[in-house]
Design an enzyme around this catalytic site. Structure first.
Site, PDB file in Angstrom:
ATOM      1  N   SER A 105       0.841  -1.279  -0.071  1.00  0.00           N
ATOM      2  CA  SER A 105      -0.075   0.021  -0.093  1.00  0.00           C
ATOM      3  C   SER A 105       0.748   1.083   0.076  1.00  0.00           C
ATOM      4  CB  SER A 105      -0.954  -0.274   1.291  1.00  0.00           C
ATOM      5  OG  SER A 105      -0.213   0.033   2.436  1.00  0.00           O
ATOM      6  N   CYS A 106       0.438   2.312  -0.891  1.00  0.00           N
ATOM      7  CA  CYS A 106       1.231   3.499  -0.919  1.00  0.00           C
ATOM      8  C   CYS A 106       0.914   4.603   0.079  1.00  0.00           C
ATOM      9  CB  CYS A 106       1.027   3.912  -2.234  1.00  0.00           C
ATOM     10  SG  CYS A 106       2.132   5.275  -2.742  1.00  0.00           S
ATOM     11  N   CYS A 107       1.503   5.283   1.035  1.00  0.00           N
ATOM     12  CA  CYS A 107       1.346   6.230   1.579  1.00  0.00           C
ATOM     13  C   CYS A 107       0.190   6.138   2.707  1.00  0.00           C
ATOM     14  CB  CYS A 107       0.863   7.573   0.797  1.00  0.00           C
ATOM     15  SG  CYS A 107       2.295   7.910  -0.402  1.00  0.00           S
ATOM     16  N   GLY A 108      -0.113   4.698   3.071  1.00  0.00           N
ATOM     17  CA  GLY A 108      -1.203   4.551   4.024  1.00  0.00           C
ATOM     18  C   GLY A 108      -2.560   4.564   3.516  1.00  0.00           C
ATOM     19  N   LYS A 109      -2.556   4.870   2.311  1.00  0.00           N
ATOM     20  CA  LYS A 109      -3.958   4.979   1.412  1.00  0.00           C
ATOM     21  C   LYS A 109      -4.597   3.762   0.834  1.00  0.00           C
ATOM     22  CE  LYS A 109      -3.111   9.941   1.127  1.00  0.00           C
ATOM     23  NZ  LYS A 109      -2.894  11.137   0.198  1.00  0.00           N
TER      24      LYS A 109
END
Length: 262
Positions: A105-109
């Site tokens: 996942s990217c940047c917790g999004k």
């Protein structure tokens, strides 16, 4: 290697009720094995031109490098179909990151990617460039007319890097991903900024294609074909304007229509 891009063979053509023997030109396939820091890394099946751009673009897209200066040695052996690449800092390369399919996942999004390296290399588009509908149609027409290899063989994909008015660079390959990697490699080799550029593309916008565009850093992708649903999700999240079905004077805008100038 350019003289190896196409070949002529005899074929039997059925036309207007008759079969006749004619010569036909077709595109070649070239297996290219990349040896990275002394170990086999990948074999790319490609159109044998702009090989350095292809390999450097591929390595950057995979997250192996970010800049051309990270490469210590680059050697092409055309006769054997090998490229030898040594990095300045080989100790920073973890081979496991490039061989195992994982979801990150990217940047917790909660963005989902195929490989862990996608999390590190896919860029959210920040450019606010706008393009007119007329320019979308004109750029697609220019790209299609500009590919001599496609006109001769019908067997390649085309990708072009453009500004909002004209084609700046076009690359051709049997693999749609390869055509994009060649664009990326050219930009890295020549220090070419892509911040206010866009990509015009002949193939469908798959999730892999969308990710490559995000890694290159463009904010608009224009294709004559359709996108996939996952590609649209990714384009929405990465702030990329995805335009498809550019043909016969019309097109569809799937994400971020604010970049289309009215």
């Amino acid at each position: 290697m350019n003289d190896k891009v196409t070949a002529v063979r005899d074929v039997w053509r059925y036309e207007q009720g008759e079969i006749s023997k004619v010569e036909d030109r077709m595109v070649t396939e070239f297996p290219l094995t990349v040896i990275l820091n002394g170990s086999e890394f990948v074999t790319l099946v490609c159109t044998p031109e702009h090989i350095e751009e292809l390999v450097i673009g591929f390595l950057a897209s995979e997250g192996v490098i970010r800049f051309q200066k990270e490469i210590k040695r680059f050697t092409i052996d055309e006769s054997l179909g090998f490229v030898y690449v040594d990095l300045v800092h080989p100790e920073t390369l973890d081979q496991k990151d490039y061989t195992k399919r994982v979801i990150g996942s990217c940047c917790g999004k909660g963005r989902h990617f195929y490989f862990q390296q996608d999390v590190k290399t896919a860029k959210t588009a920040v450019s606010q460039i706008k393009i007119s509908p007329e320019a979308c149609l004109a750029l697609m027409k220019d790209m299609q007319q500009g590919s001599g290899t496609f006109q001769d063989t019908g067997g390649v994909h085309n990708a072009a890097l453009c500004d909002t008015e004209k084609l700046l660079l076009m690359r051709t390959d049997i693999g749609r991903h390869n055509a994009l990697d060649k664009l990326y490699g050219h930009c890295l080799l020549n220090g070419m900024s892509v911040r206010d550029k866009l990509i015009v593309f002949s193939g469908r916008i798959s999730s892999e294609v969308l990710l490559k565009a995000a890694k290159i850093g463009v904010s608009i992708v224009i294709s004559k074909s359709a996108p996939t649903e996952l590609a649209i999700q990714m384009a929405e999240e990465l702030n990329i304007t995805a335009i498809g079905f550019v043909r016969n004077g019309s097109f569809n805008v799937y994400t971020h229509p604010e970049r289309i100038r009215e």
